[in-house]
Each structure stands twice: as C-alpha cells, then as structure tokens.
Design a protein around this motif. Structure first.
Motif, PDB file in Angstrom:
ATOM      1  N   GLY A   7       0.810  -1.342   0.076  1.00  0.00           N
ATOM      2  CA  GLY A   7       0.011   0.053   0.116  1.00  0.00           C
ATOM      3  C   GLY A   7       0.847   0.965  -0.001  1.00  0.00           C
ATOM      4  O   GLY A   7       0.570   2.060  -0.724  1.00  0.00           O
ATOM      5  N   SER A   8       1.915   1.240   0.594  1.00  0.00           N
ATOM      6  CA  SER A   8       2.699   2.379   0.896  1.00  0.00           C
ATOM      7  C   SER A   8       3.348   2.375  -0.515  1.00  0.00           C
ATOM      8  O   SER A   8       3.688   3.657  -0.843  1.00  0.00           O
ATOM      9  N   GLY A  13       3.783   5.377  -5.517  1.00  0.00           N
ATOM     10  CA  GLY A  13       3.771   5.466  -7.135  1.00  0.00           C
ATOM     11  C   GLY A  13       2.848   6.390  -7.707  1.00  0.00           C
ATOM     12  O   GLY A  13       3.189   7.080  -8.350  1.00  0.00           O
ATOM     13  N   ALA A  14       1.685   6.553  -6.869  1.00  0.00           N
ATOM     14  CA  ALA A  14       0.558   7.253  -7.242  1.00  0.00           C
ATOM     15  C   ALA A  14       1.082   8.859  -7.264  1.00  0.00           C
ATOM     16  O   ALA A  14       0.997   9.999  -8.040  1.00  0.00           O
ATOM     17  N   PHE A  15       1.925   9.324  -6.213  1.00  0.00           N
ATOM     18  CA  PHE A  15       2.565  10.641  -6.020  1.00  0.00           C
ATOM     19  C   PHE A  15       3.328  11.044  -7.079  1.00  0.00           C
ATOM     20  O   PHE A  15       3.338  11.989  -7.506  1.00  0.00           O
ATOM     21  N   ALA A  19       2.933  13.982  -9.824  1.00  0.00           N
ATOM     22  CA  ALA A  19       3.828  14.958  -9.946  1.00  0.00           C
ATOM     23  C   ALA A  19       4.459  15.246 -11.373  1.00  0.00           C
ATOM     24  O   ALA A  19       4.613  16.191 -11.949  1.00  0.00           O
ATOM     25  N   ALA A  20       4.529  13.844 -11.987  1.00  0.00           N
ATOM     26  CA  ALA A  20       5.297  13.843 -13.374  1.00  0.00           C
ATOM     27  C   ALA A  20       4.148  14.378 -14.354  1.00  0.00           C
ATOM     28  O   ALA A  20       4.586  15.132 -15.407  1.00  0.00           O
ATOM     29  N   HIS A 151       4.382  -2.000 -10.008  1.00  0.00           N
ATOM     30  CA  HIS A 151       4.605  -1.100  -8.961  1.00  0.00           C
ATOM     31  C   HIS A 151       5.804  -0.230  -9.022  1.00  0.00           C
ATOM     32  O   HIS A 151       6.205   0.269  -7.988  1.00  0.00           O
ATOM     33  N   ASN A 152       6.395  -0.210 -10.091  1.00  0.00           N
ATOM     34  CA  ASN A 152       7.456   0.862 -10.321  1.00  0.00           C
ATOM     35  C   ASN A 152       7.125   2.016 -11.391  1.00  0.00           C
ATOM     36  O   ASN A 152       7.056   1.662 -12.476  1.00  0.00           O
ATOM     37  N   MET A 153       6.698   3.041 -10.698  1.00  0.00           N
ATOM     38  CA  MET A 153       6.257   4.147 -11.399  1.00  0.00           C
ATOM     39  C   MET A 153       7.226   5.196 -12.124  1.00  0.00           C
ATOM     40  O   MET A 153       6.848   6.023 -12.506  1.00  0.00           O
TER      41      MET A 153
END
Length: 201
Positions: A7-8, A13-15, A19-20, A151-153
C-alpha cells in the motif's frame, strides 16, 4: 506487513505519477507560447486543428493497453510468476506495434480524406507528420503498463517528462529552422506536429 508495504509503494507511485503528470502538463502548456509567437496564427490554427485528432488516434491505437497490461502483470507477480508478466509484455508489444503501424499507415494514406472531412486542405502535411507518432506511442505505452504492474512508477514518470521535454525542444527547433528558411504555414505546422509526435499526449 506485506500489504502495508504494498500500500505504501502504491501511494508513493501515485504521488510520483501525479507529480510527473503535472510537470508534463506544464511543459506542454508552455509549448503554445513559442508556437504562436514563432509560427503565427496560420500555423497555430493548423496545429490546433490536427492535435486533437492526433490525441484521439493515439487513444485508439493504445486500446486501453497500459491499464490492462498493468493488471495482468500485477497478478502474475502476486502469483510468483514474473516470467508470465514478461511473456505478456512481449505479446502486448507485438500487438500494440502492429496496431500502431496499421493506424499510422491508414492516417498517412487517408490524410486527404480526413482533411476533406474537416474542410481544410491545409492540414494534410501535419496529419501525415503526426502519423509517425502513432507507430511509436503504443509500444511505449506497453512498457509503461508493464512497469506499473510491477508497482515501479519511476520509469513512467521519467519517460513522461523526457518525452514532453523532447517534443517541445524538437518543435521549437523545427519552428526556428523552417521559419528562417521561409517555409509556408503548412510545412511549419507539420514540423511542429513532428515534435508532438515524439511522445504521448
């Protein structure tokens, strides 16, 4: 404990993606300033006519691929089968590349028909230039979906910013070059679209 870590990682990743995306949109918005100032109203008008069509065609070419691929890869990773995720990436890359090339060819060949439907023959060159992007963007989308499934953004975020920066730089360089060599509005707009075709919208 594992679910908390996952979850963290998803939250982080969402952040990163947010931002990107924000920075990418800001860079994209700034491109219209040199486009208007260097190209003039005629170039600006052609570009603004073709760009929404290009965006629509890119959406069609990707066929919702990143989200679907991300889900499949994430499930494969959860089941402890990373090889399956890579196999899916290979198949998705082949399919997306084929779809992109097909749509790019159709757009290039059908540019006069699209221009006739729009009611402006001045957009043919810009449409044909934009077709090059359709051959590349779906493949890039497949790789983005794969890394998102892991999960690697970061690769997605970096590629978004790099592509947007590259397209603006190419667009400005071509605007300066073509304008200084006395090219007409249609050719200058086509050059601007070549920069935009360097990445996903």
């Amino acid at each position: 404990m594992k679910s908390q870590a996952t979850g963290s990682k998803l939250l982080q990743g969402a952040f990163i993606l947010s931002a990107a995306a924000l920075l990418s949109k800001l860079i994209g918005a700034l491109q219209k300033i040199p486009l208007q100032n260097l190209g003039g109203d005629a170039v600006f008008g052609i570009y603004n006519t073709v760009y929404p069509i290009y965006t629509l065609l890119v959406t069609i070419a990707m066929l919702g691929l990143p989200s679907a691929l991300s889900k499949i890869v994430a499930e494969a990773e959860a089941e402890g089968s990373p090889g399956e995720g890579r196999a899916v990436l290979l198949r998705a890359s082949l399919v997306s590349s084929a779809a992109g090339l097909l749509l790019a060819t159709a757009t290039y060949a059908g540019a006069p028909l699209i221009a006739g439907f729009i009611g402006s023959g001045h957009v043919v060159s810009a449409l044909r230039t934009a077709a090059w992007g359709l051959a590349v963007v779906p493949l890039l989308a497949a790789f983005r979906g794969y890394f998102q499934g892991l999960h690697n953004m970061m690769p997605t975020a970096v590629s978004q910013i790099f592509e947007q920066s590259a397209r603006v730089a190419i667009m400005i360089a071509l605007l300066l070059f073509l304008s200084s060599h006395g090219a007409n509005a249609e050719i200058i707009a086509a050059g601007a679209m070549l920069g935009s075709a360097g990445g996903a919208p």
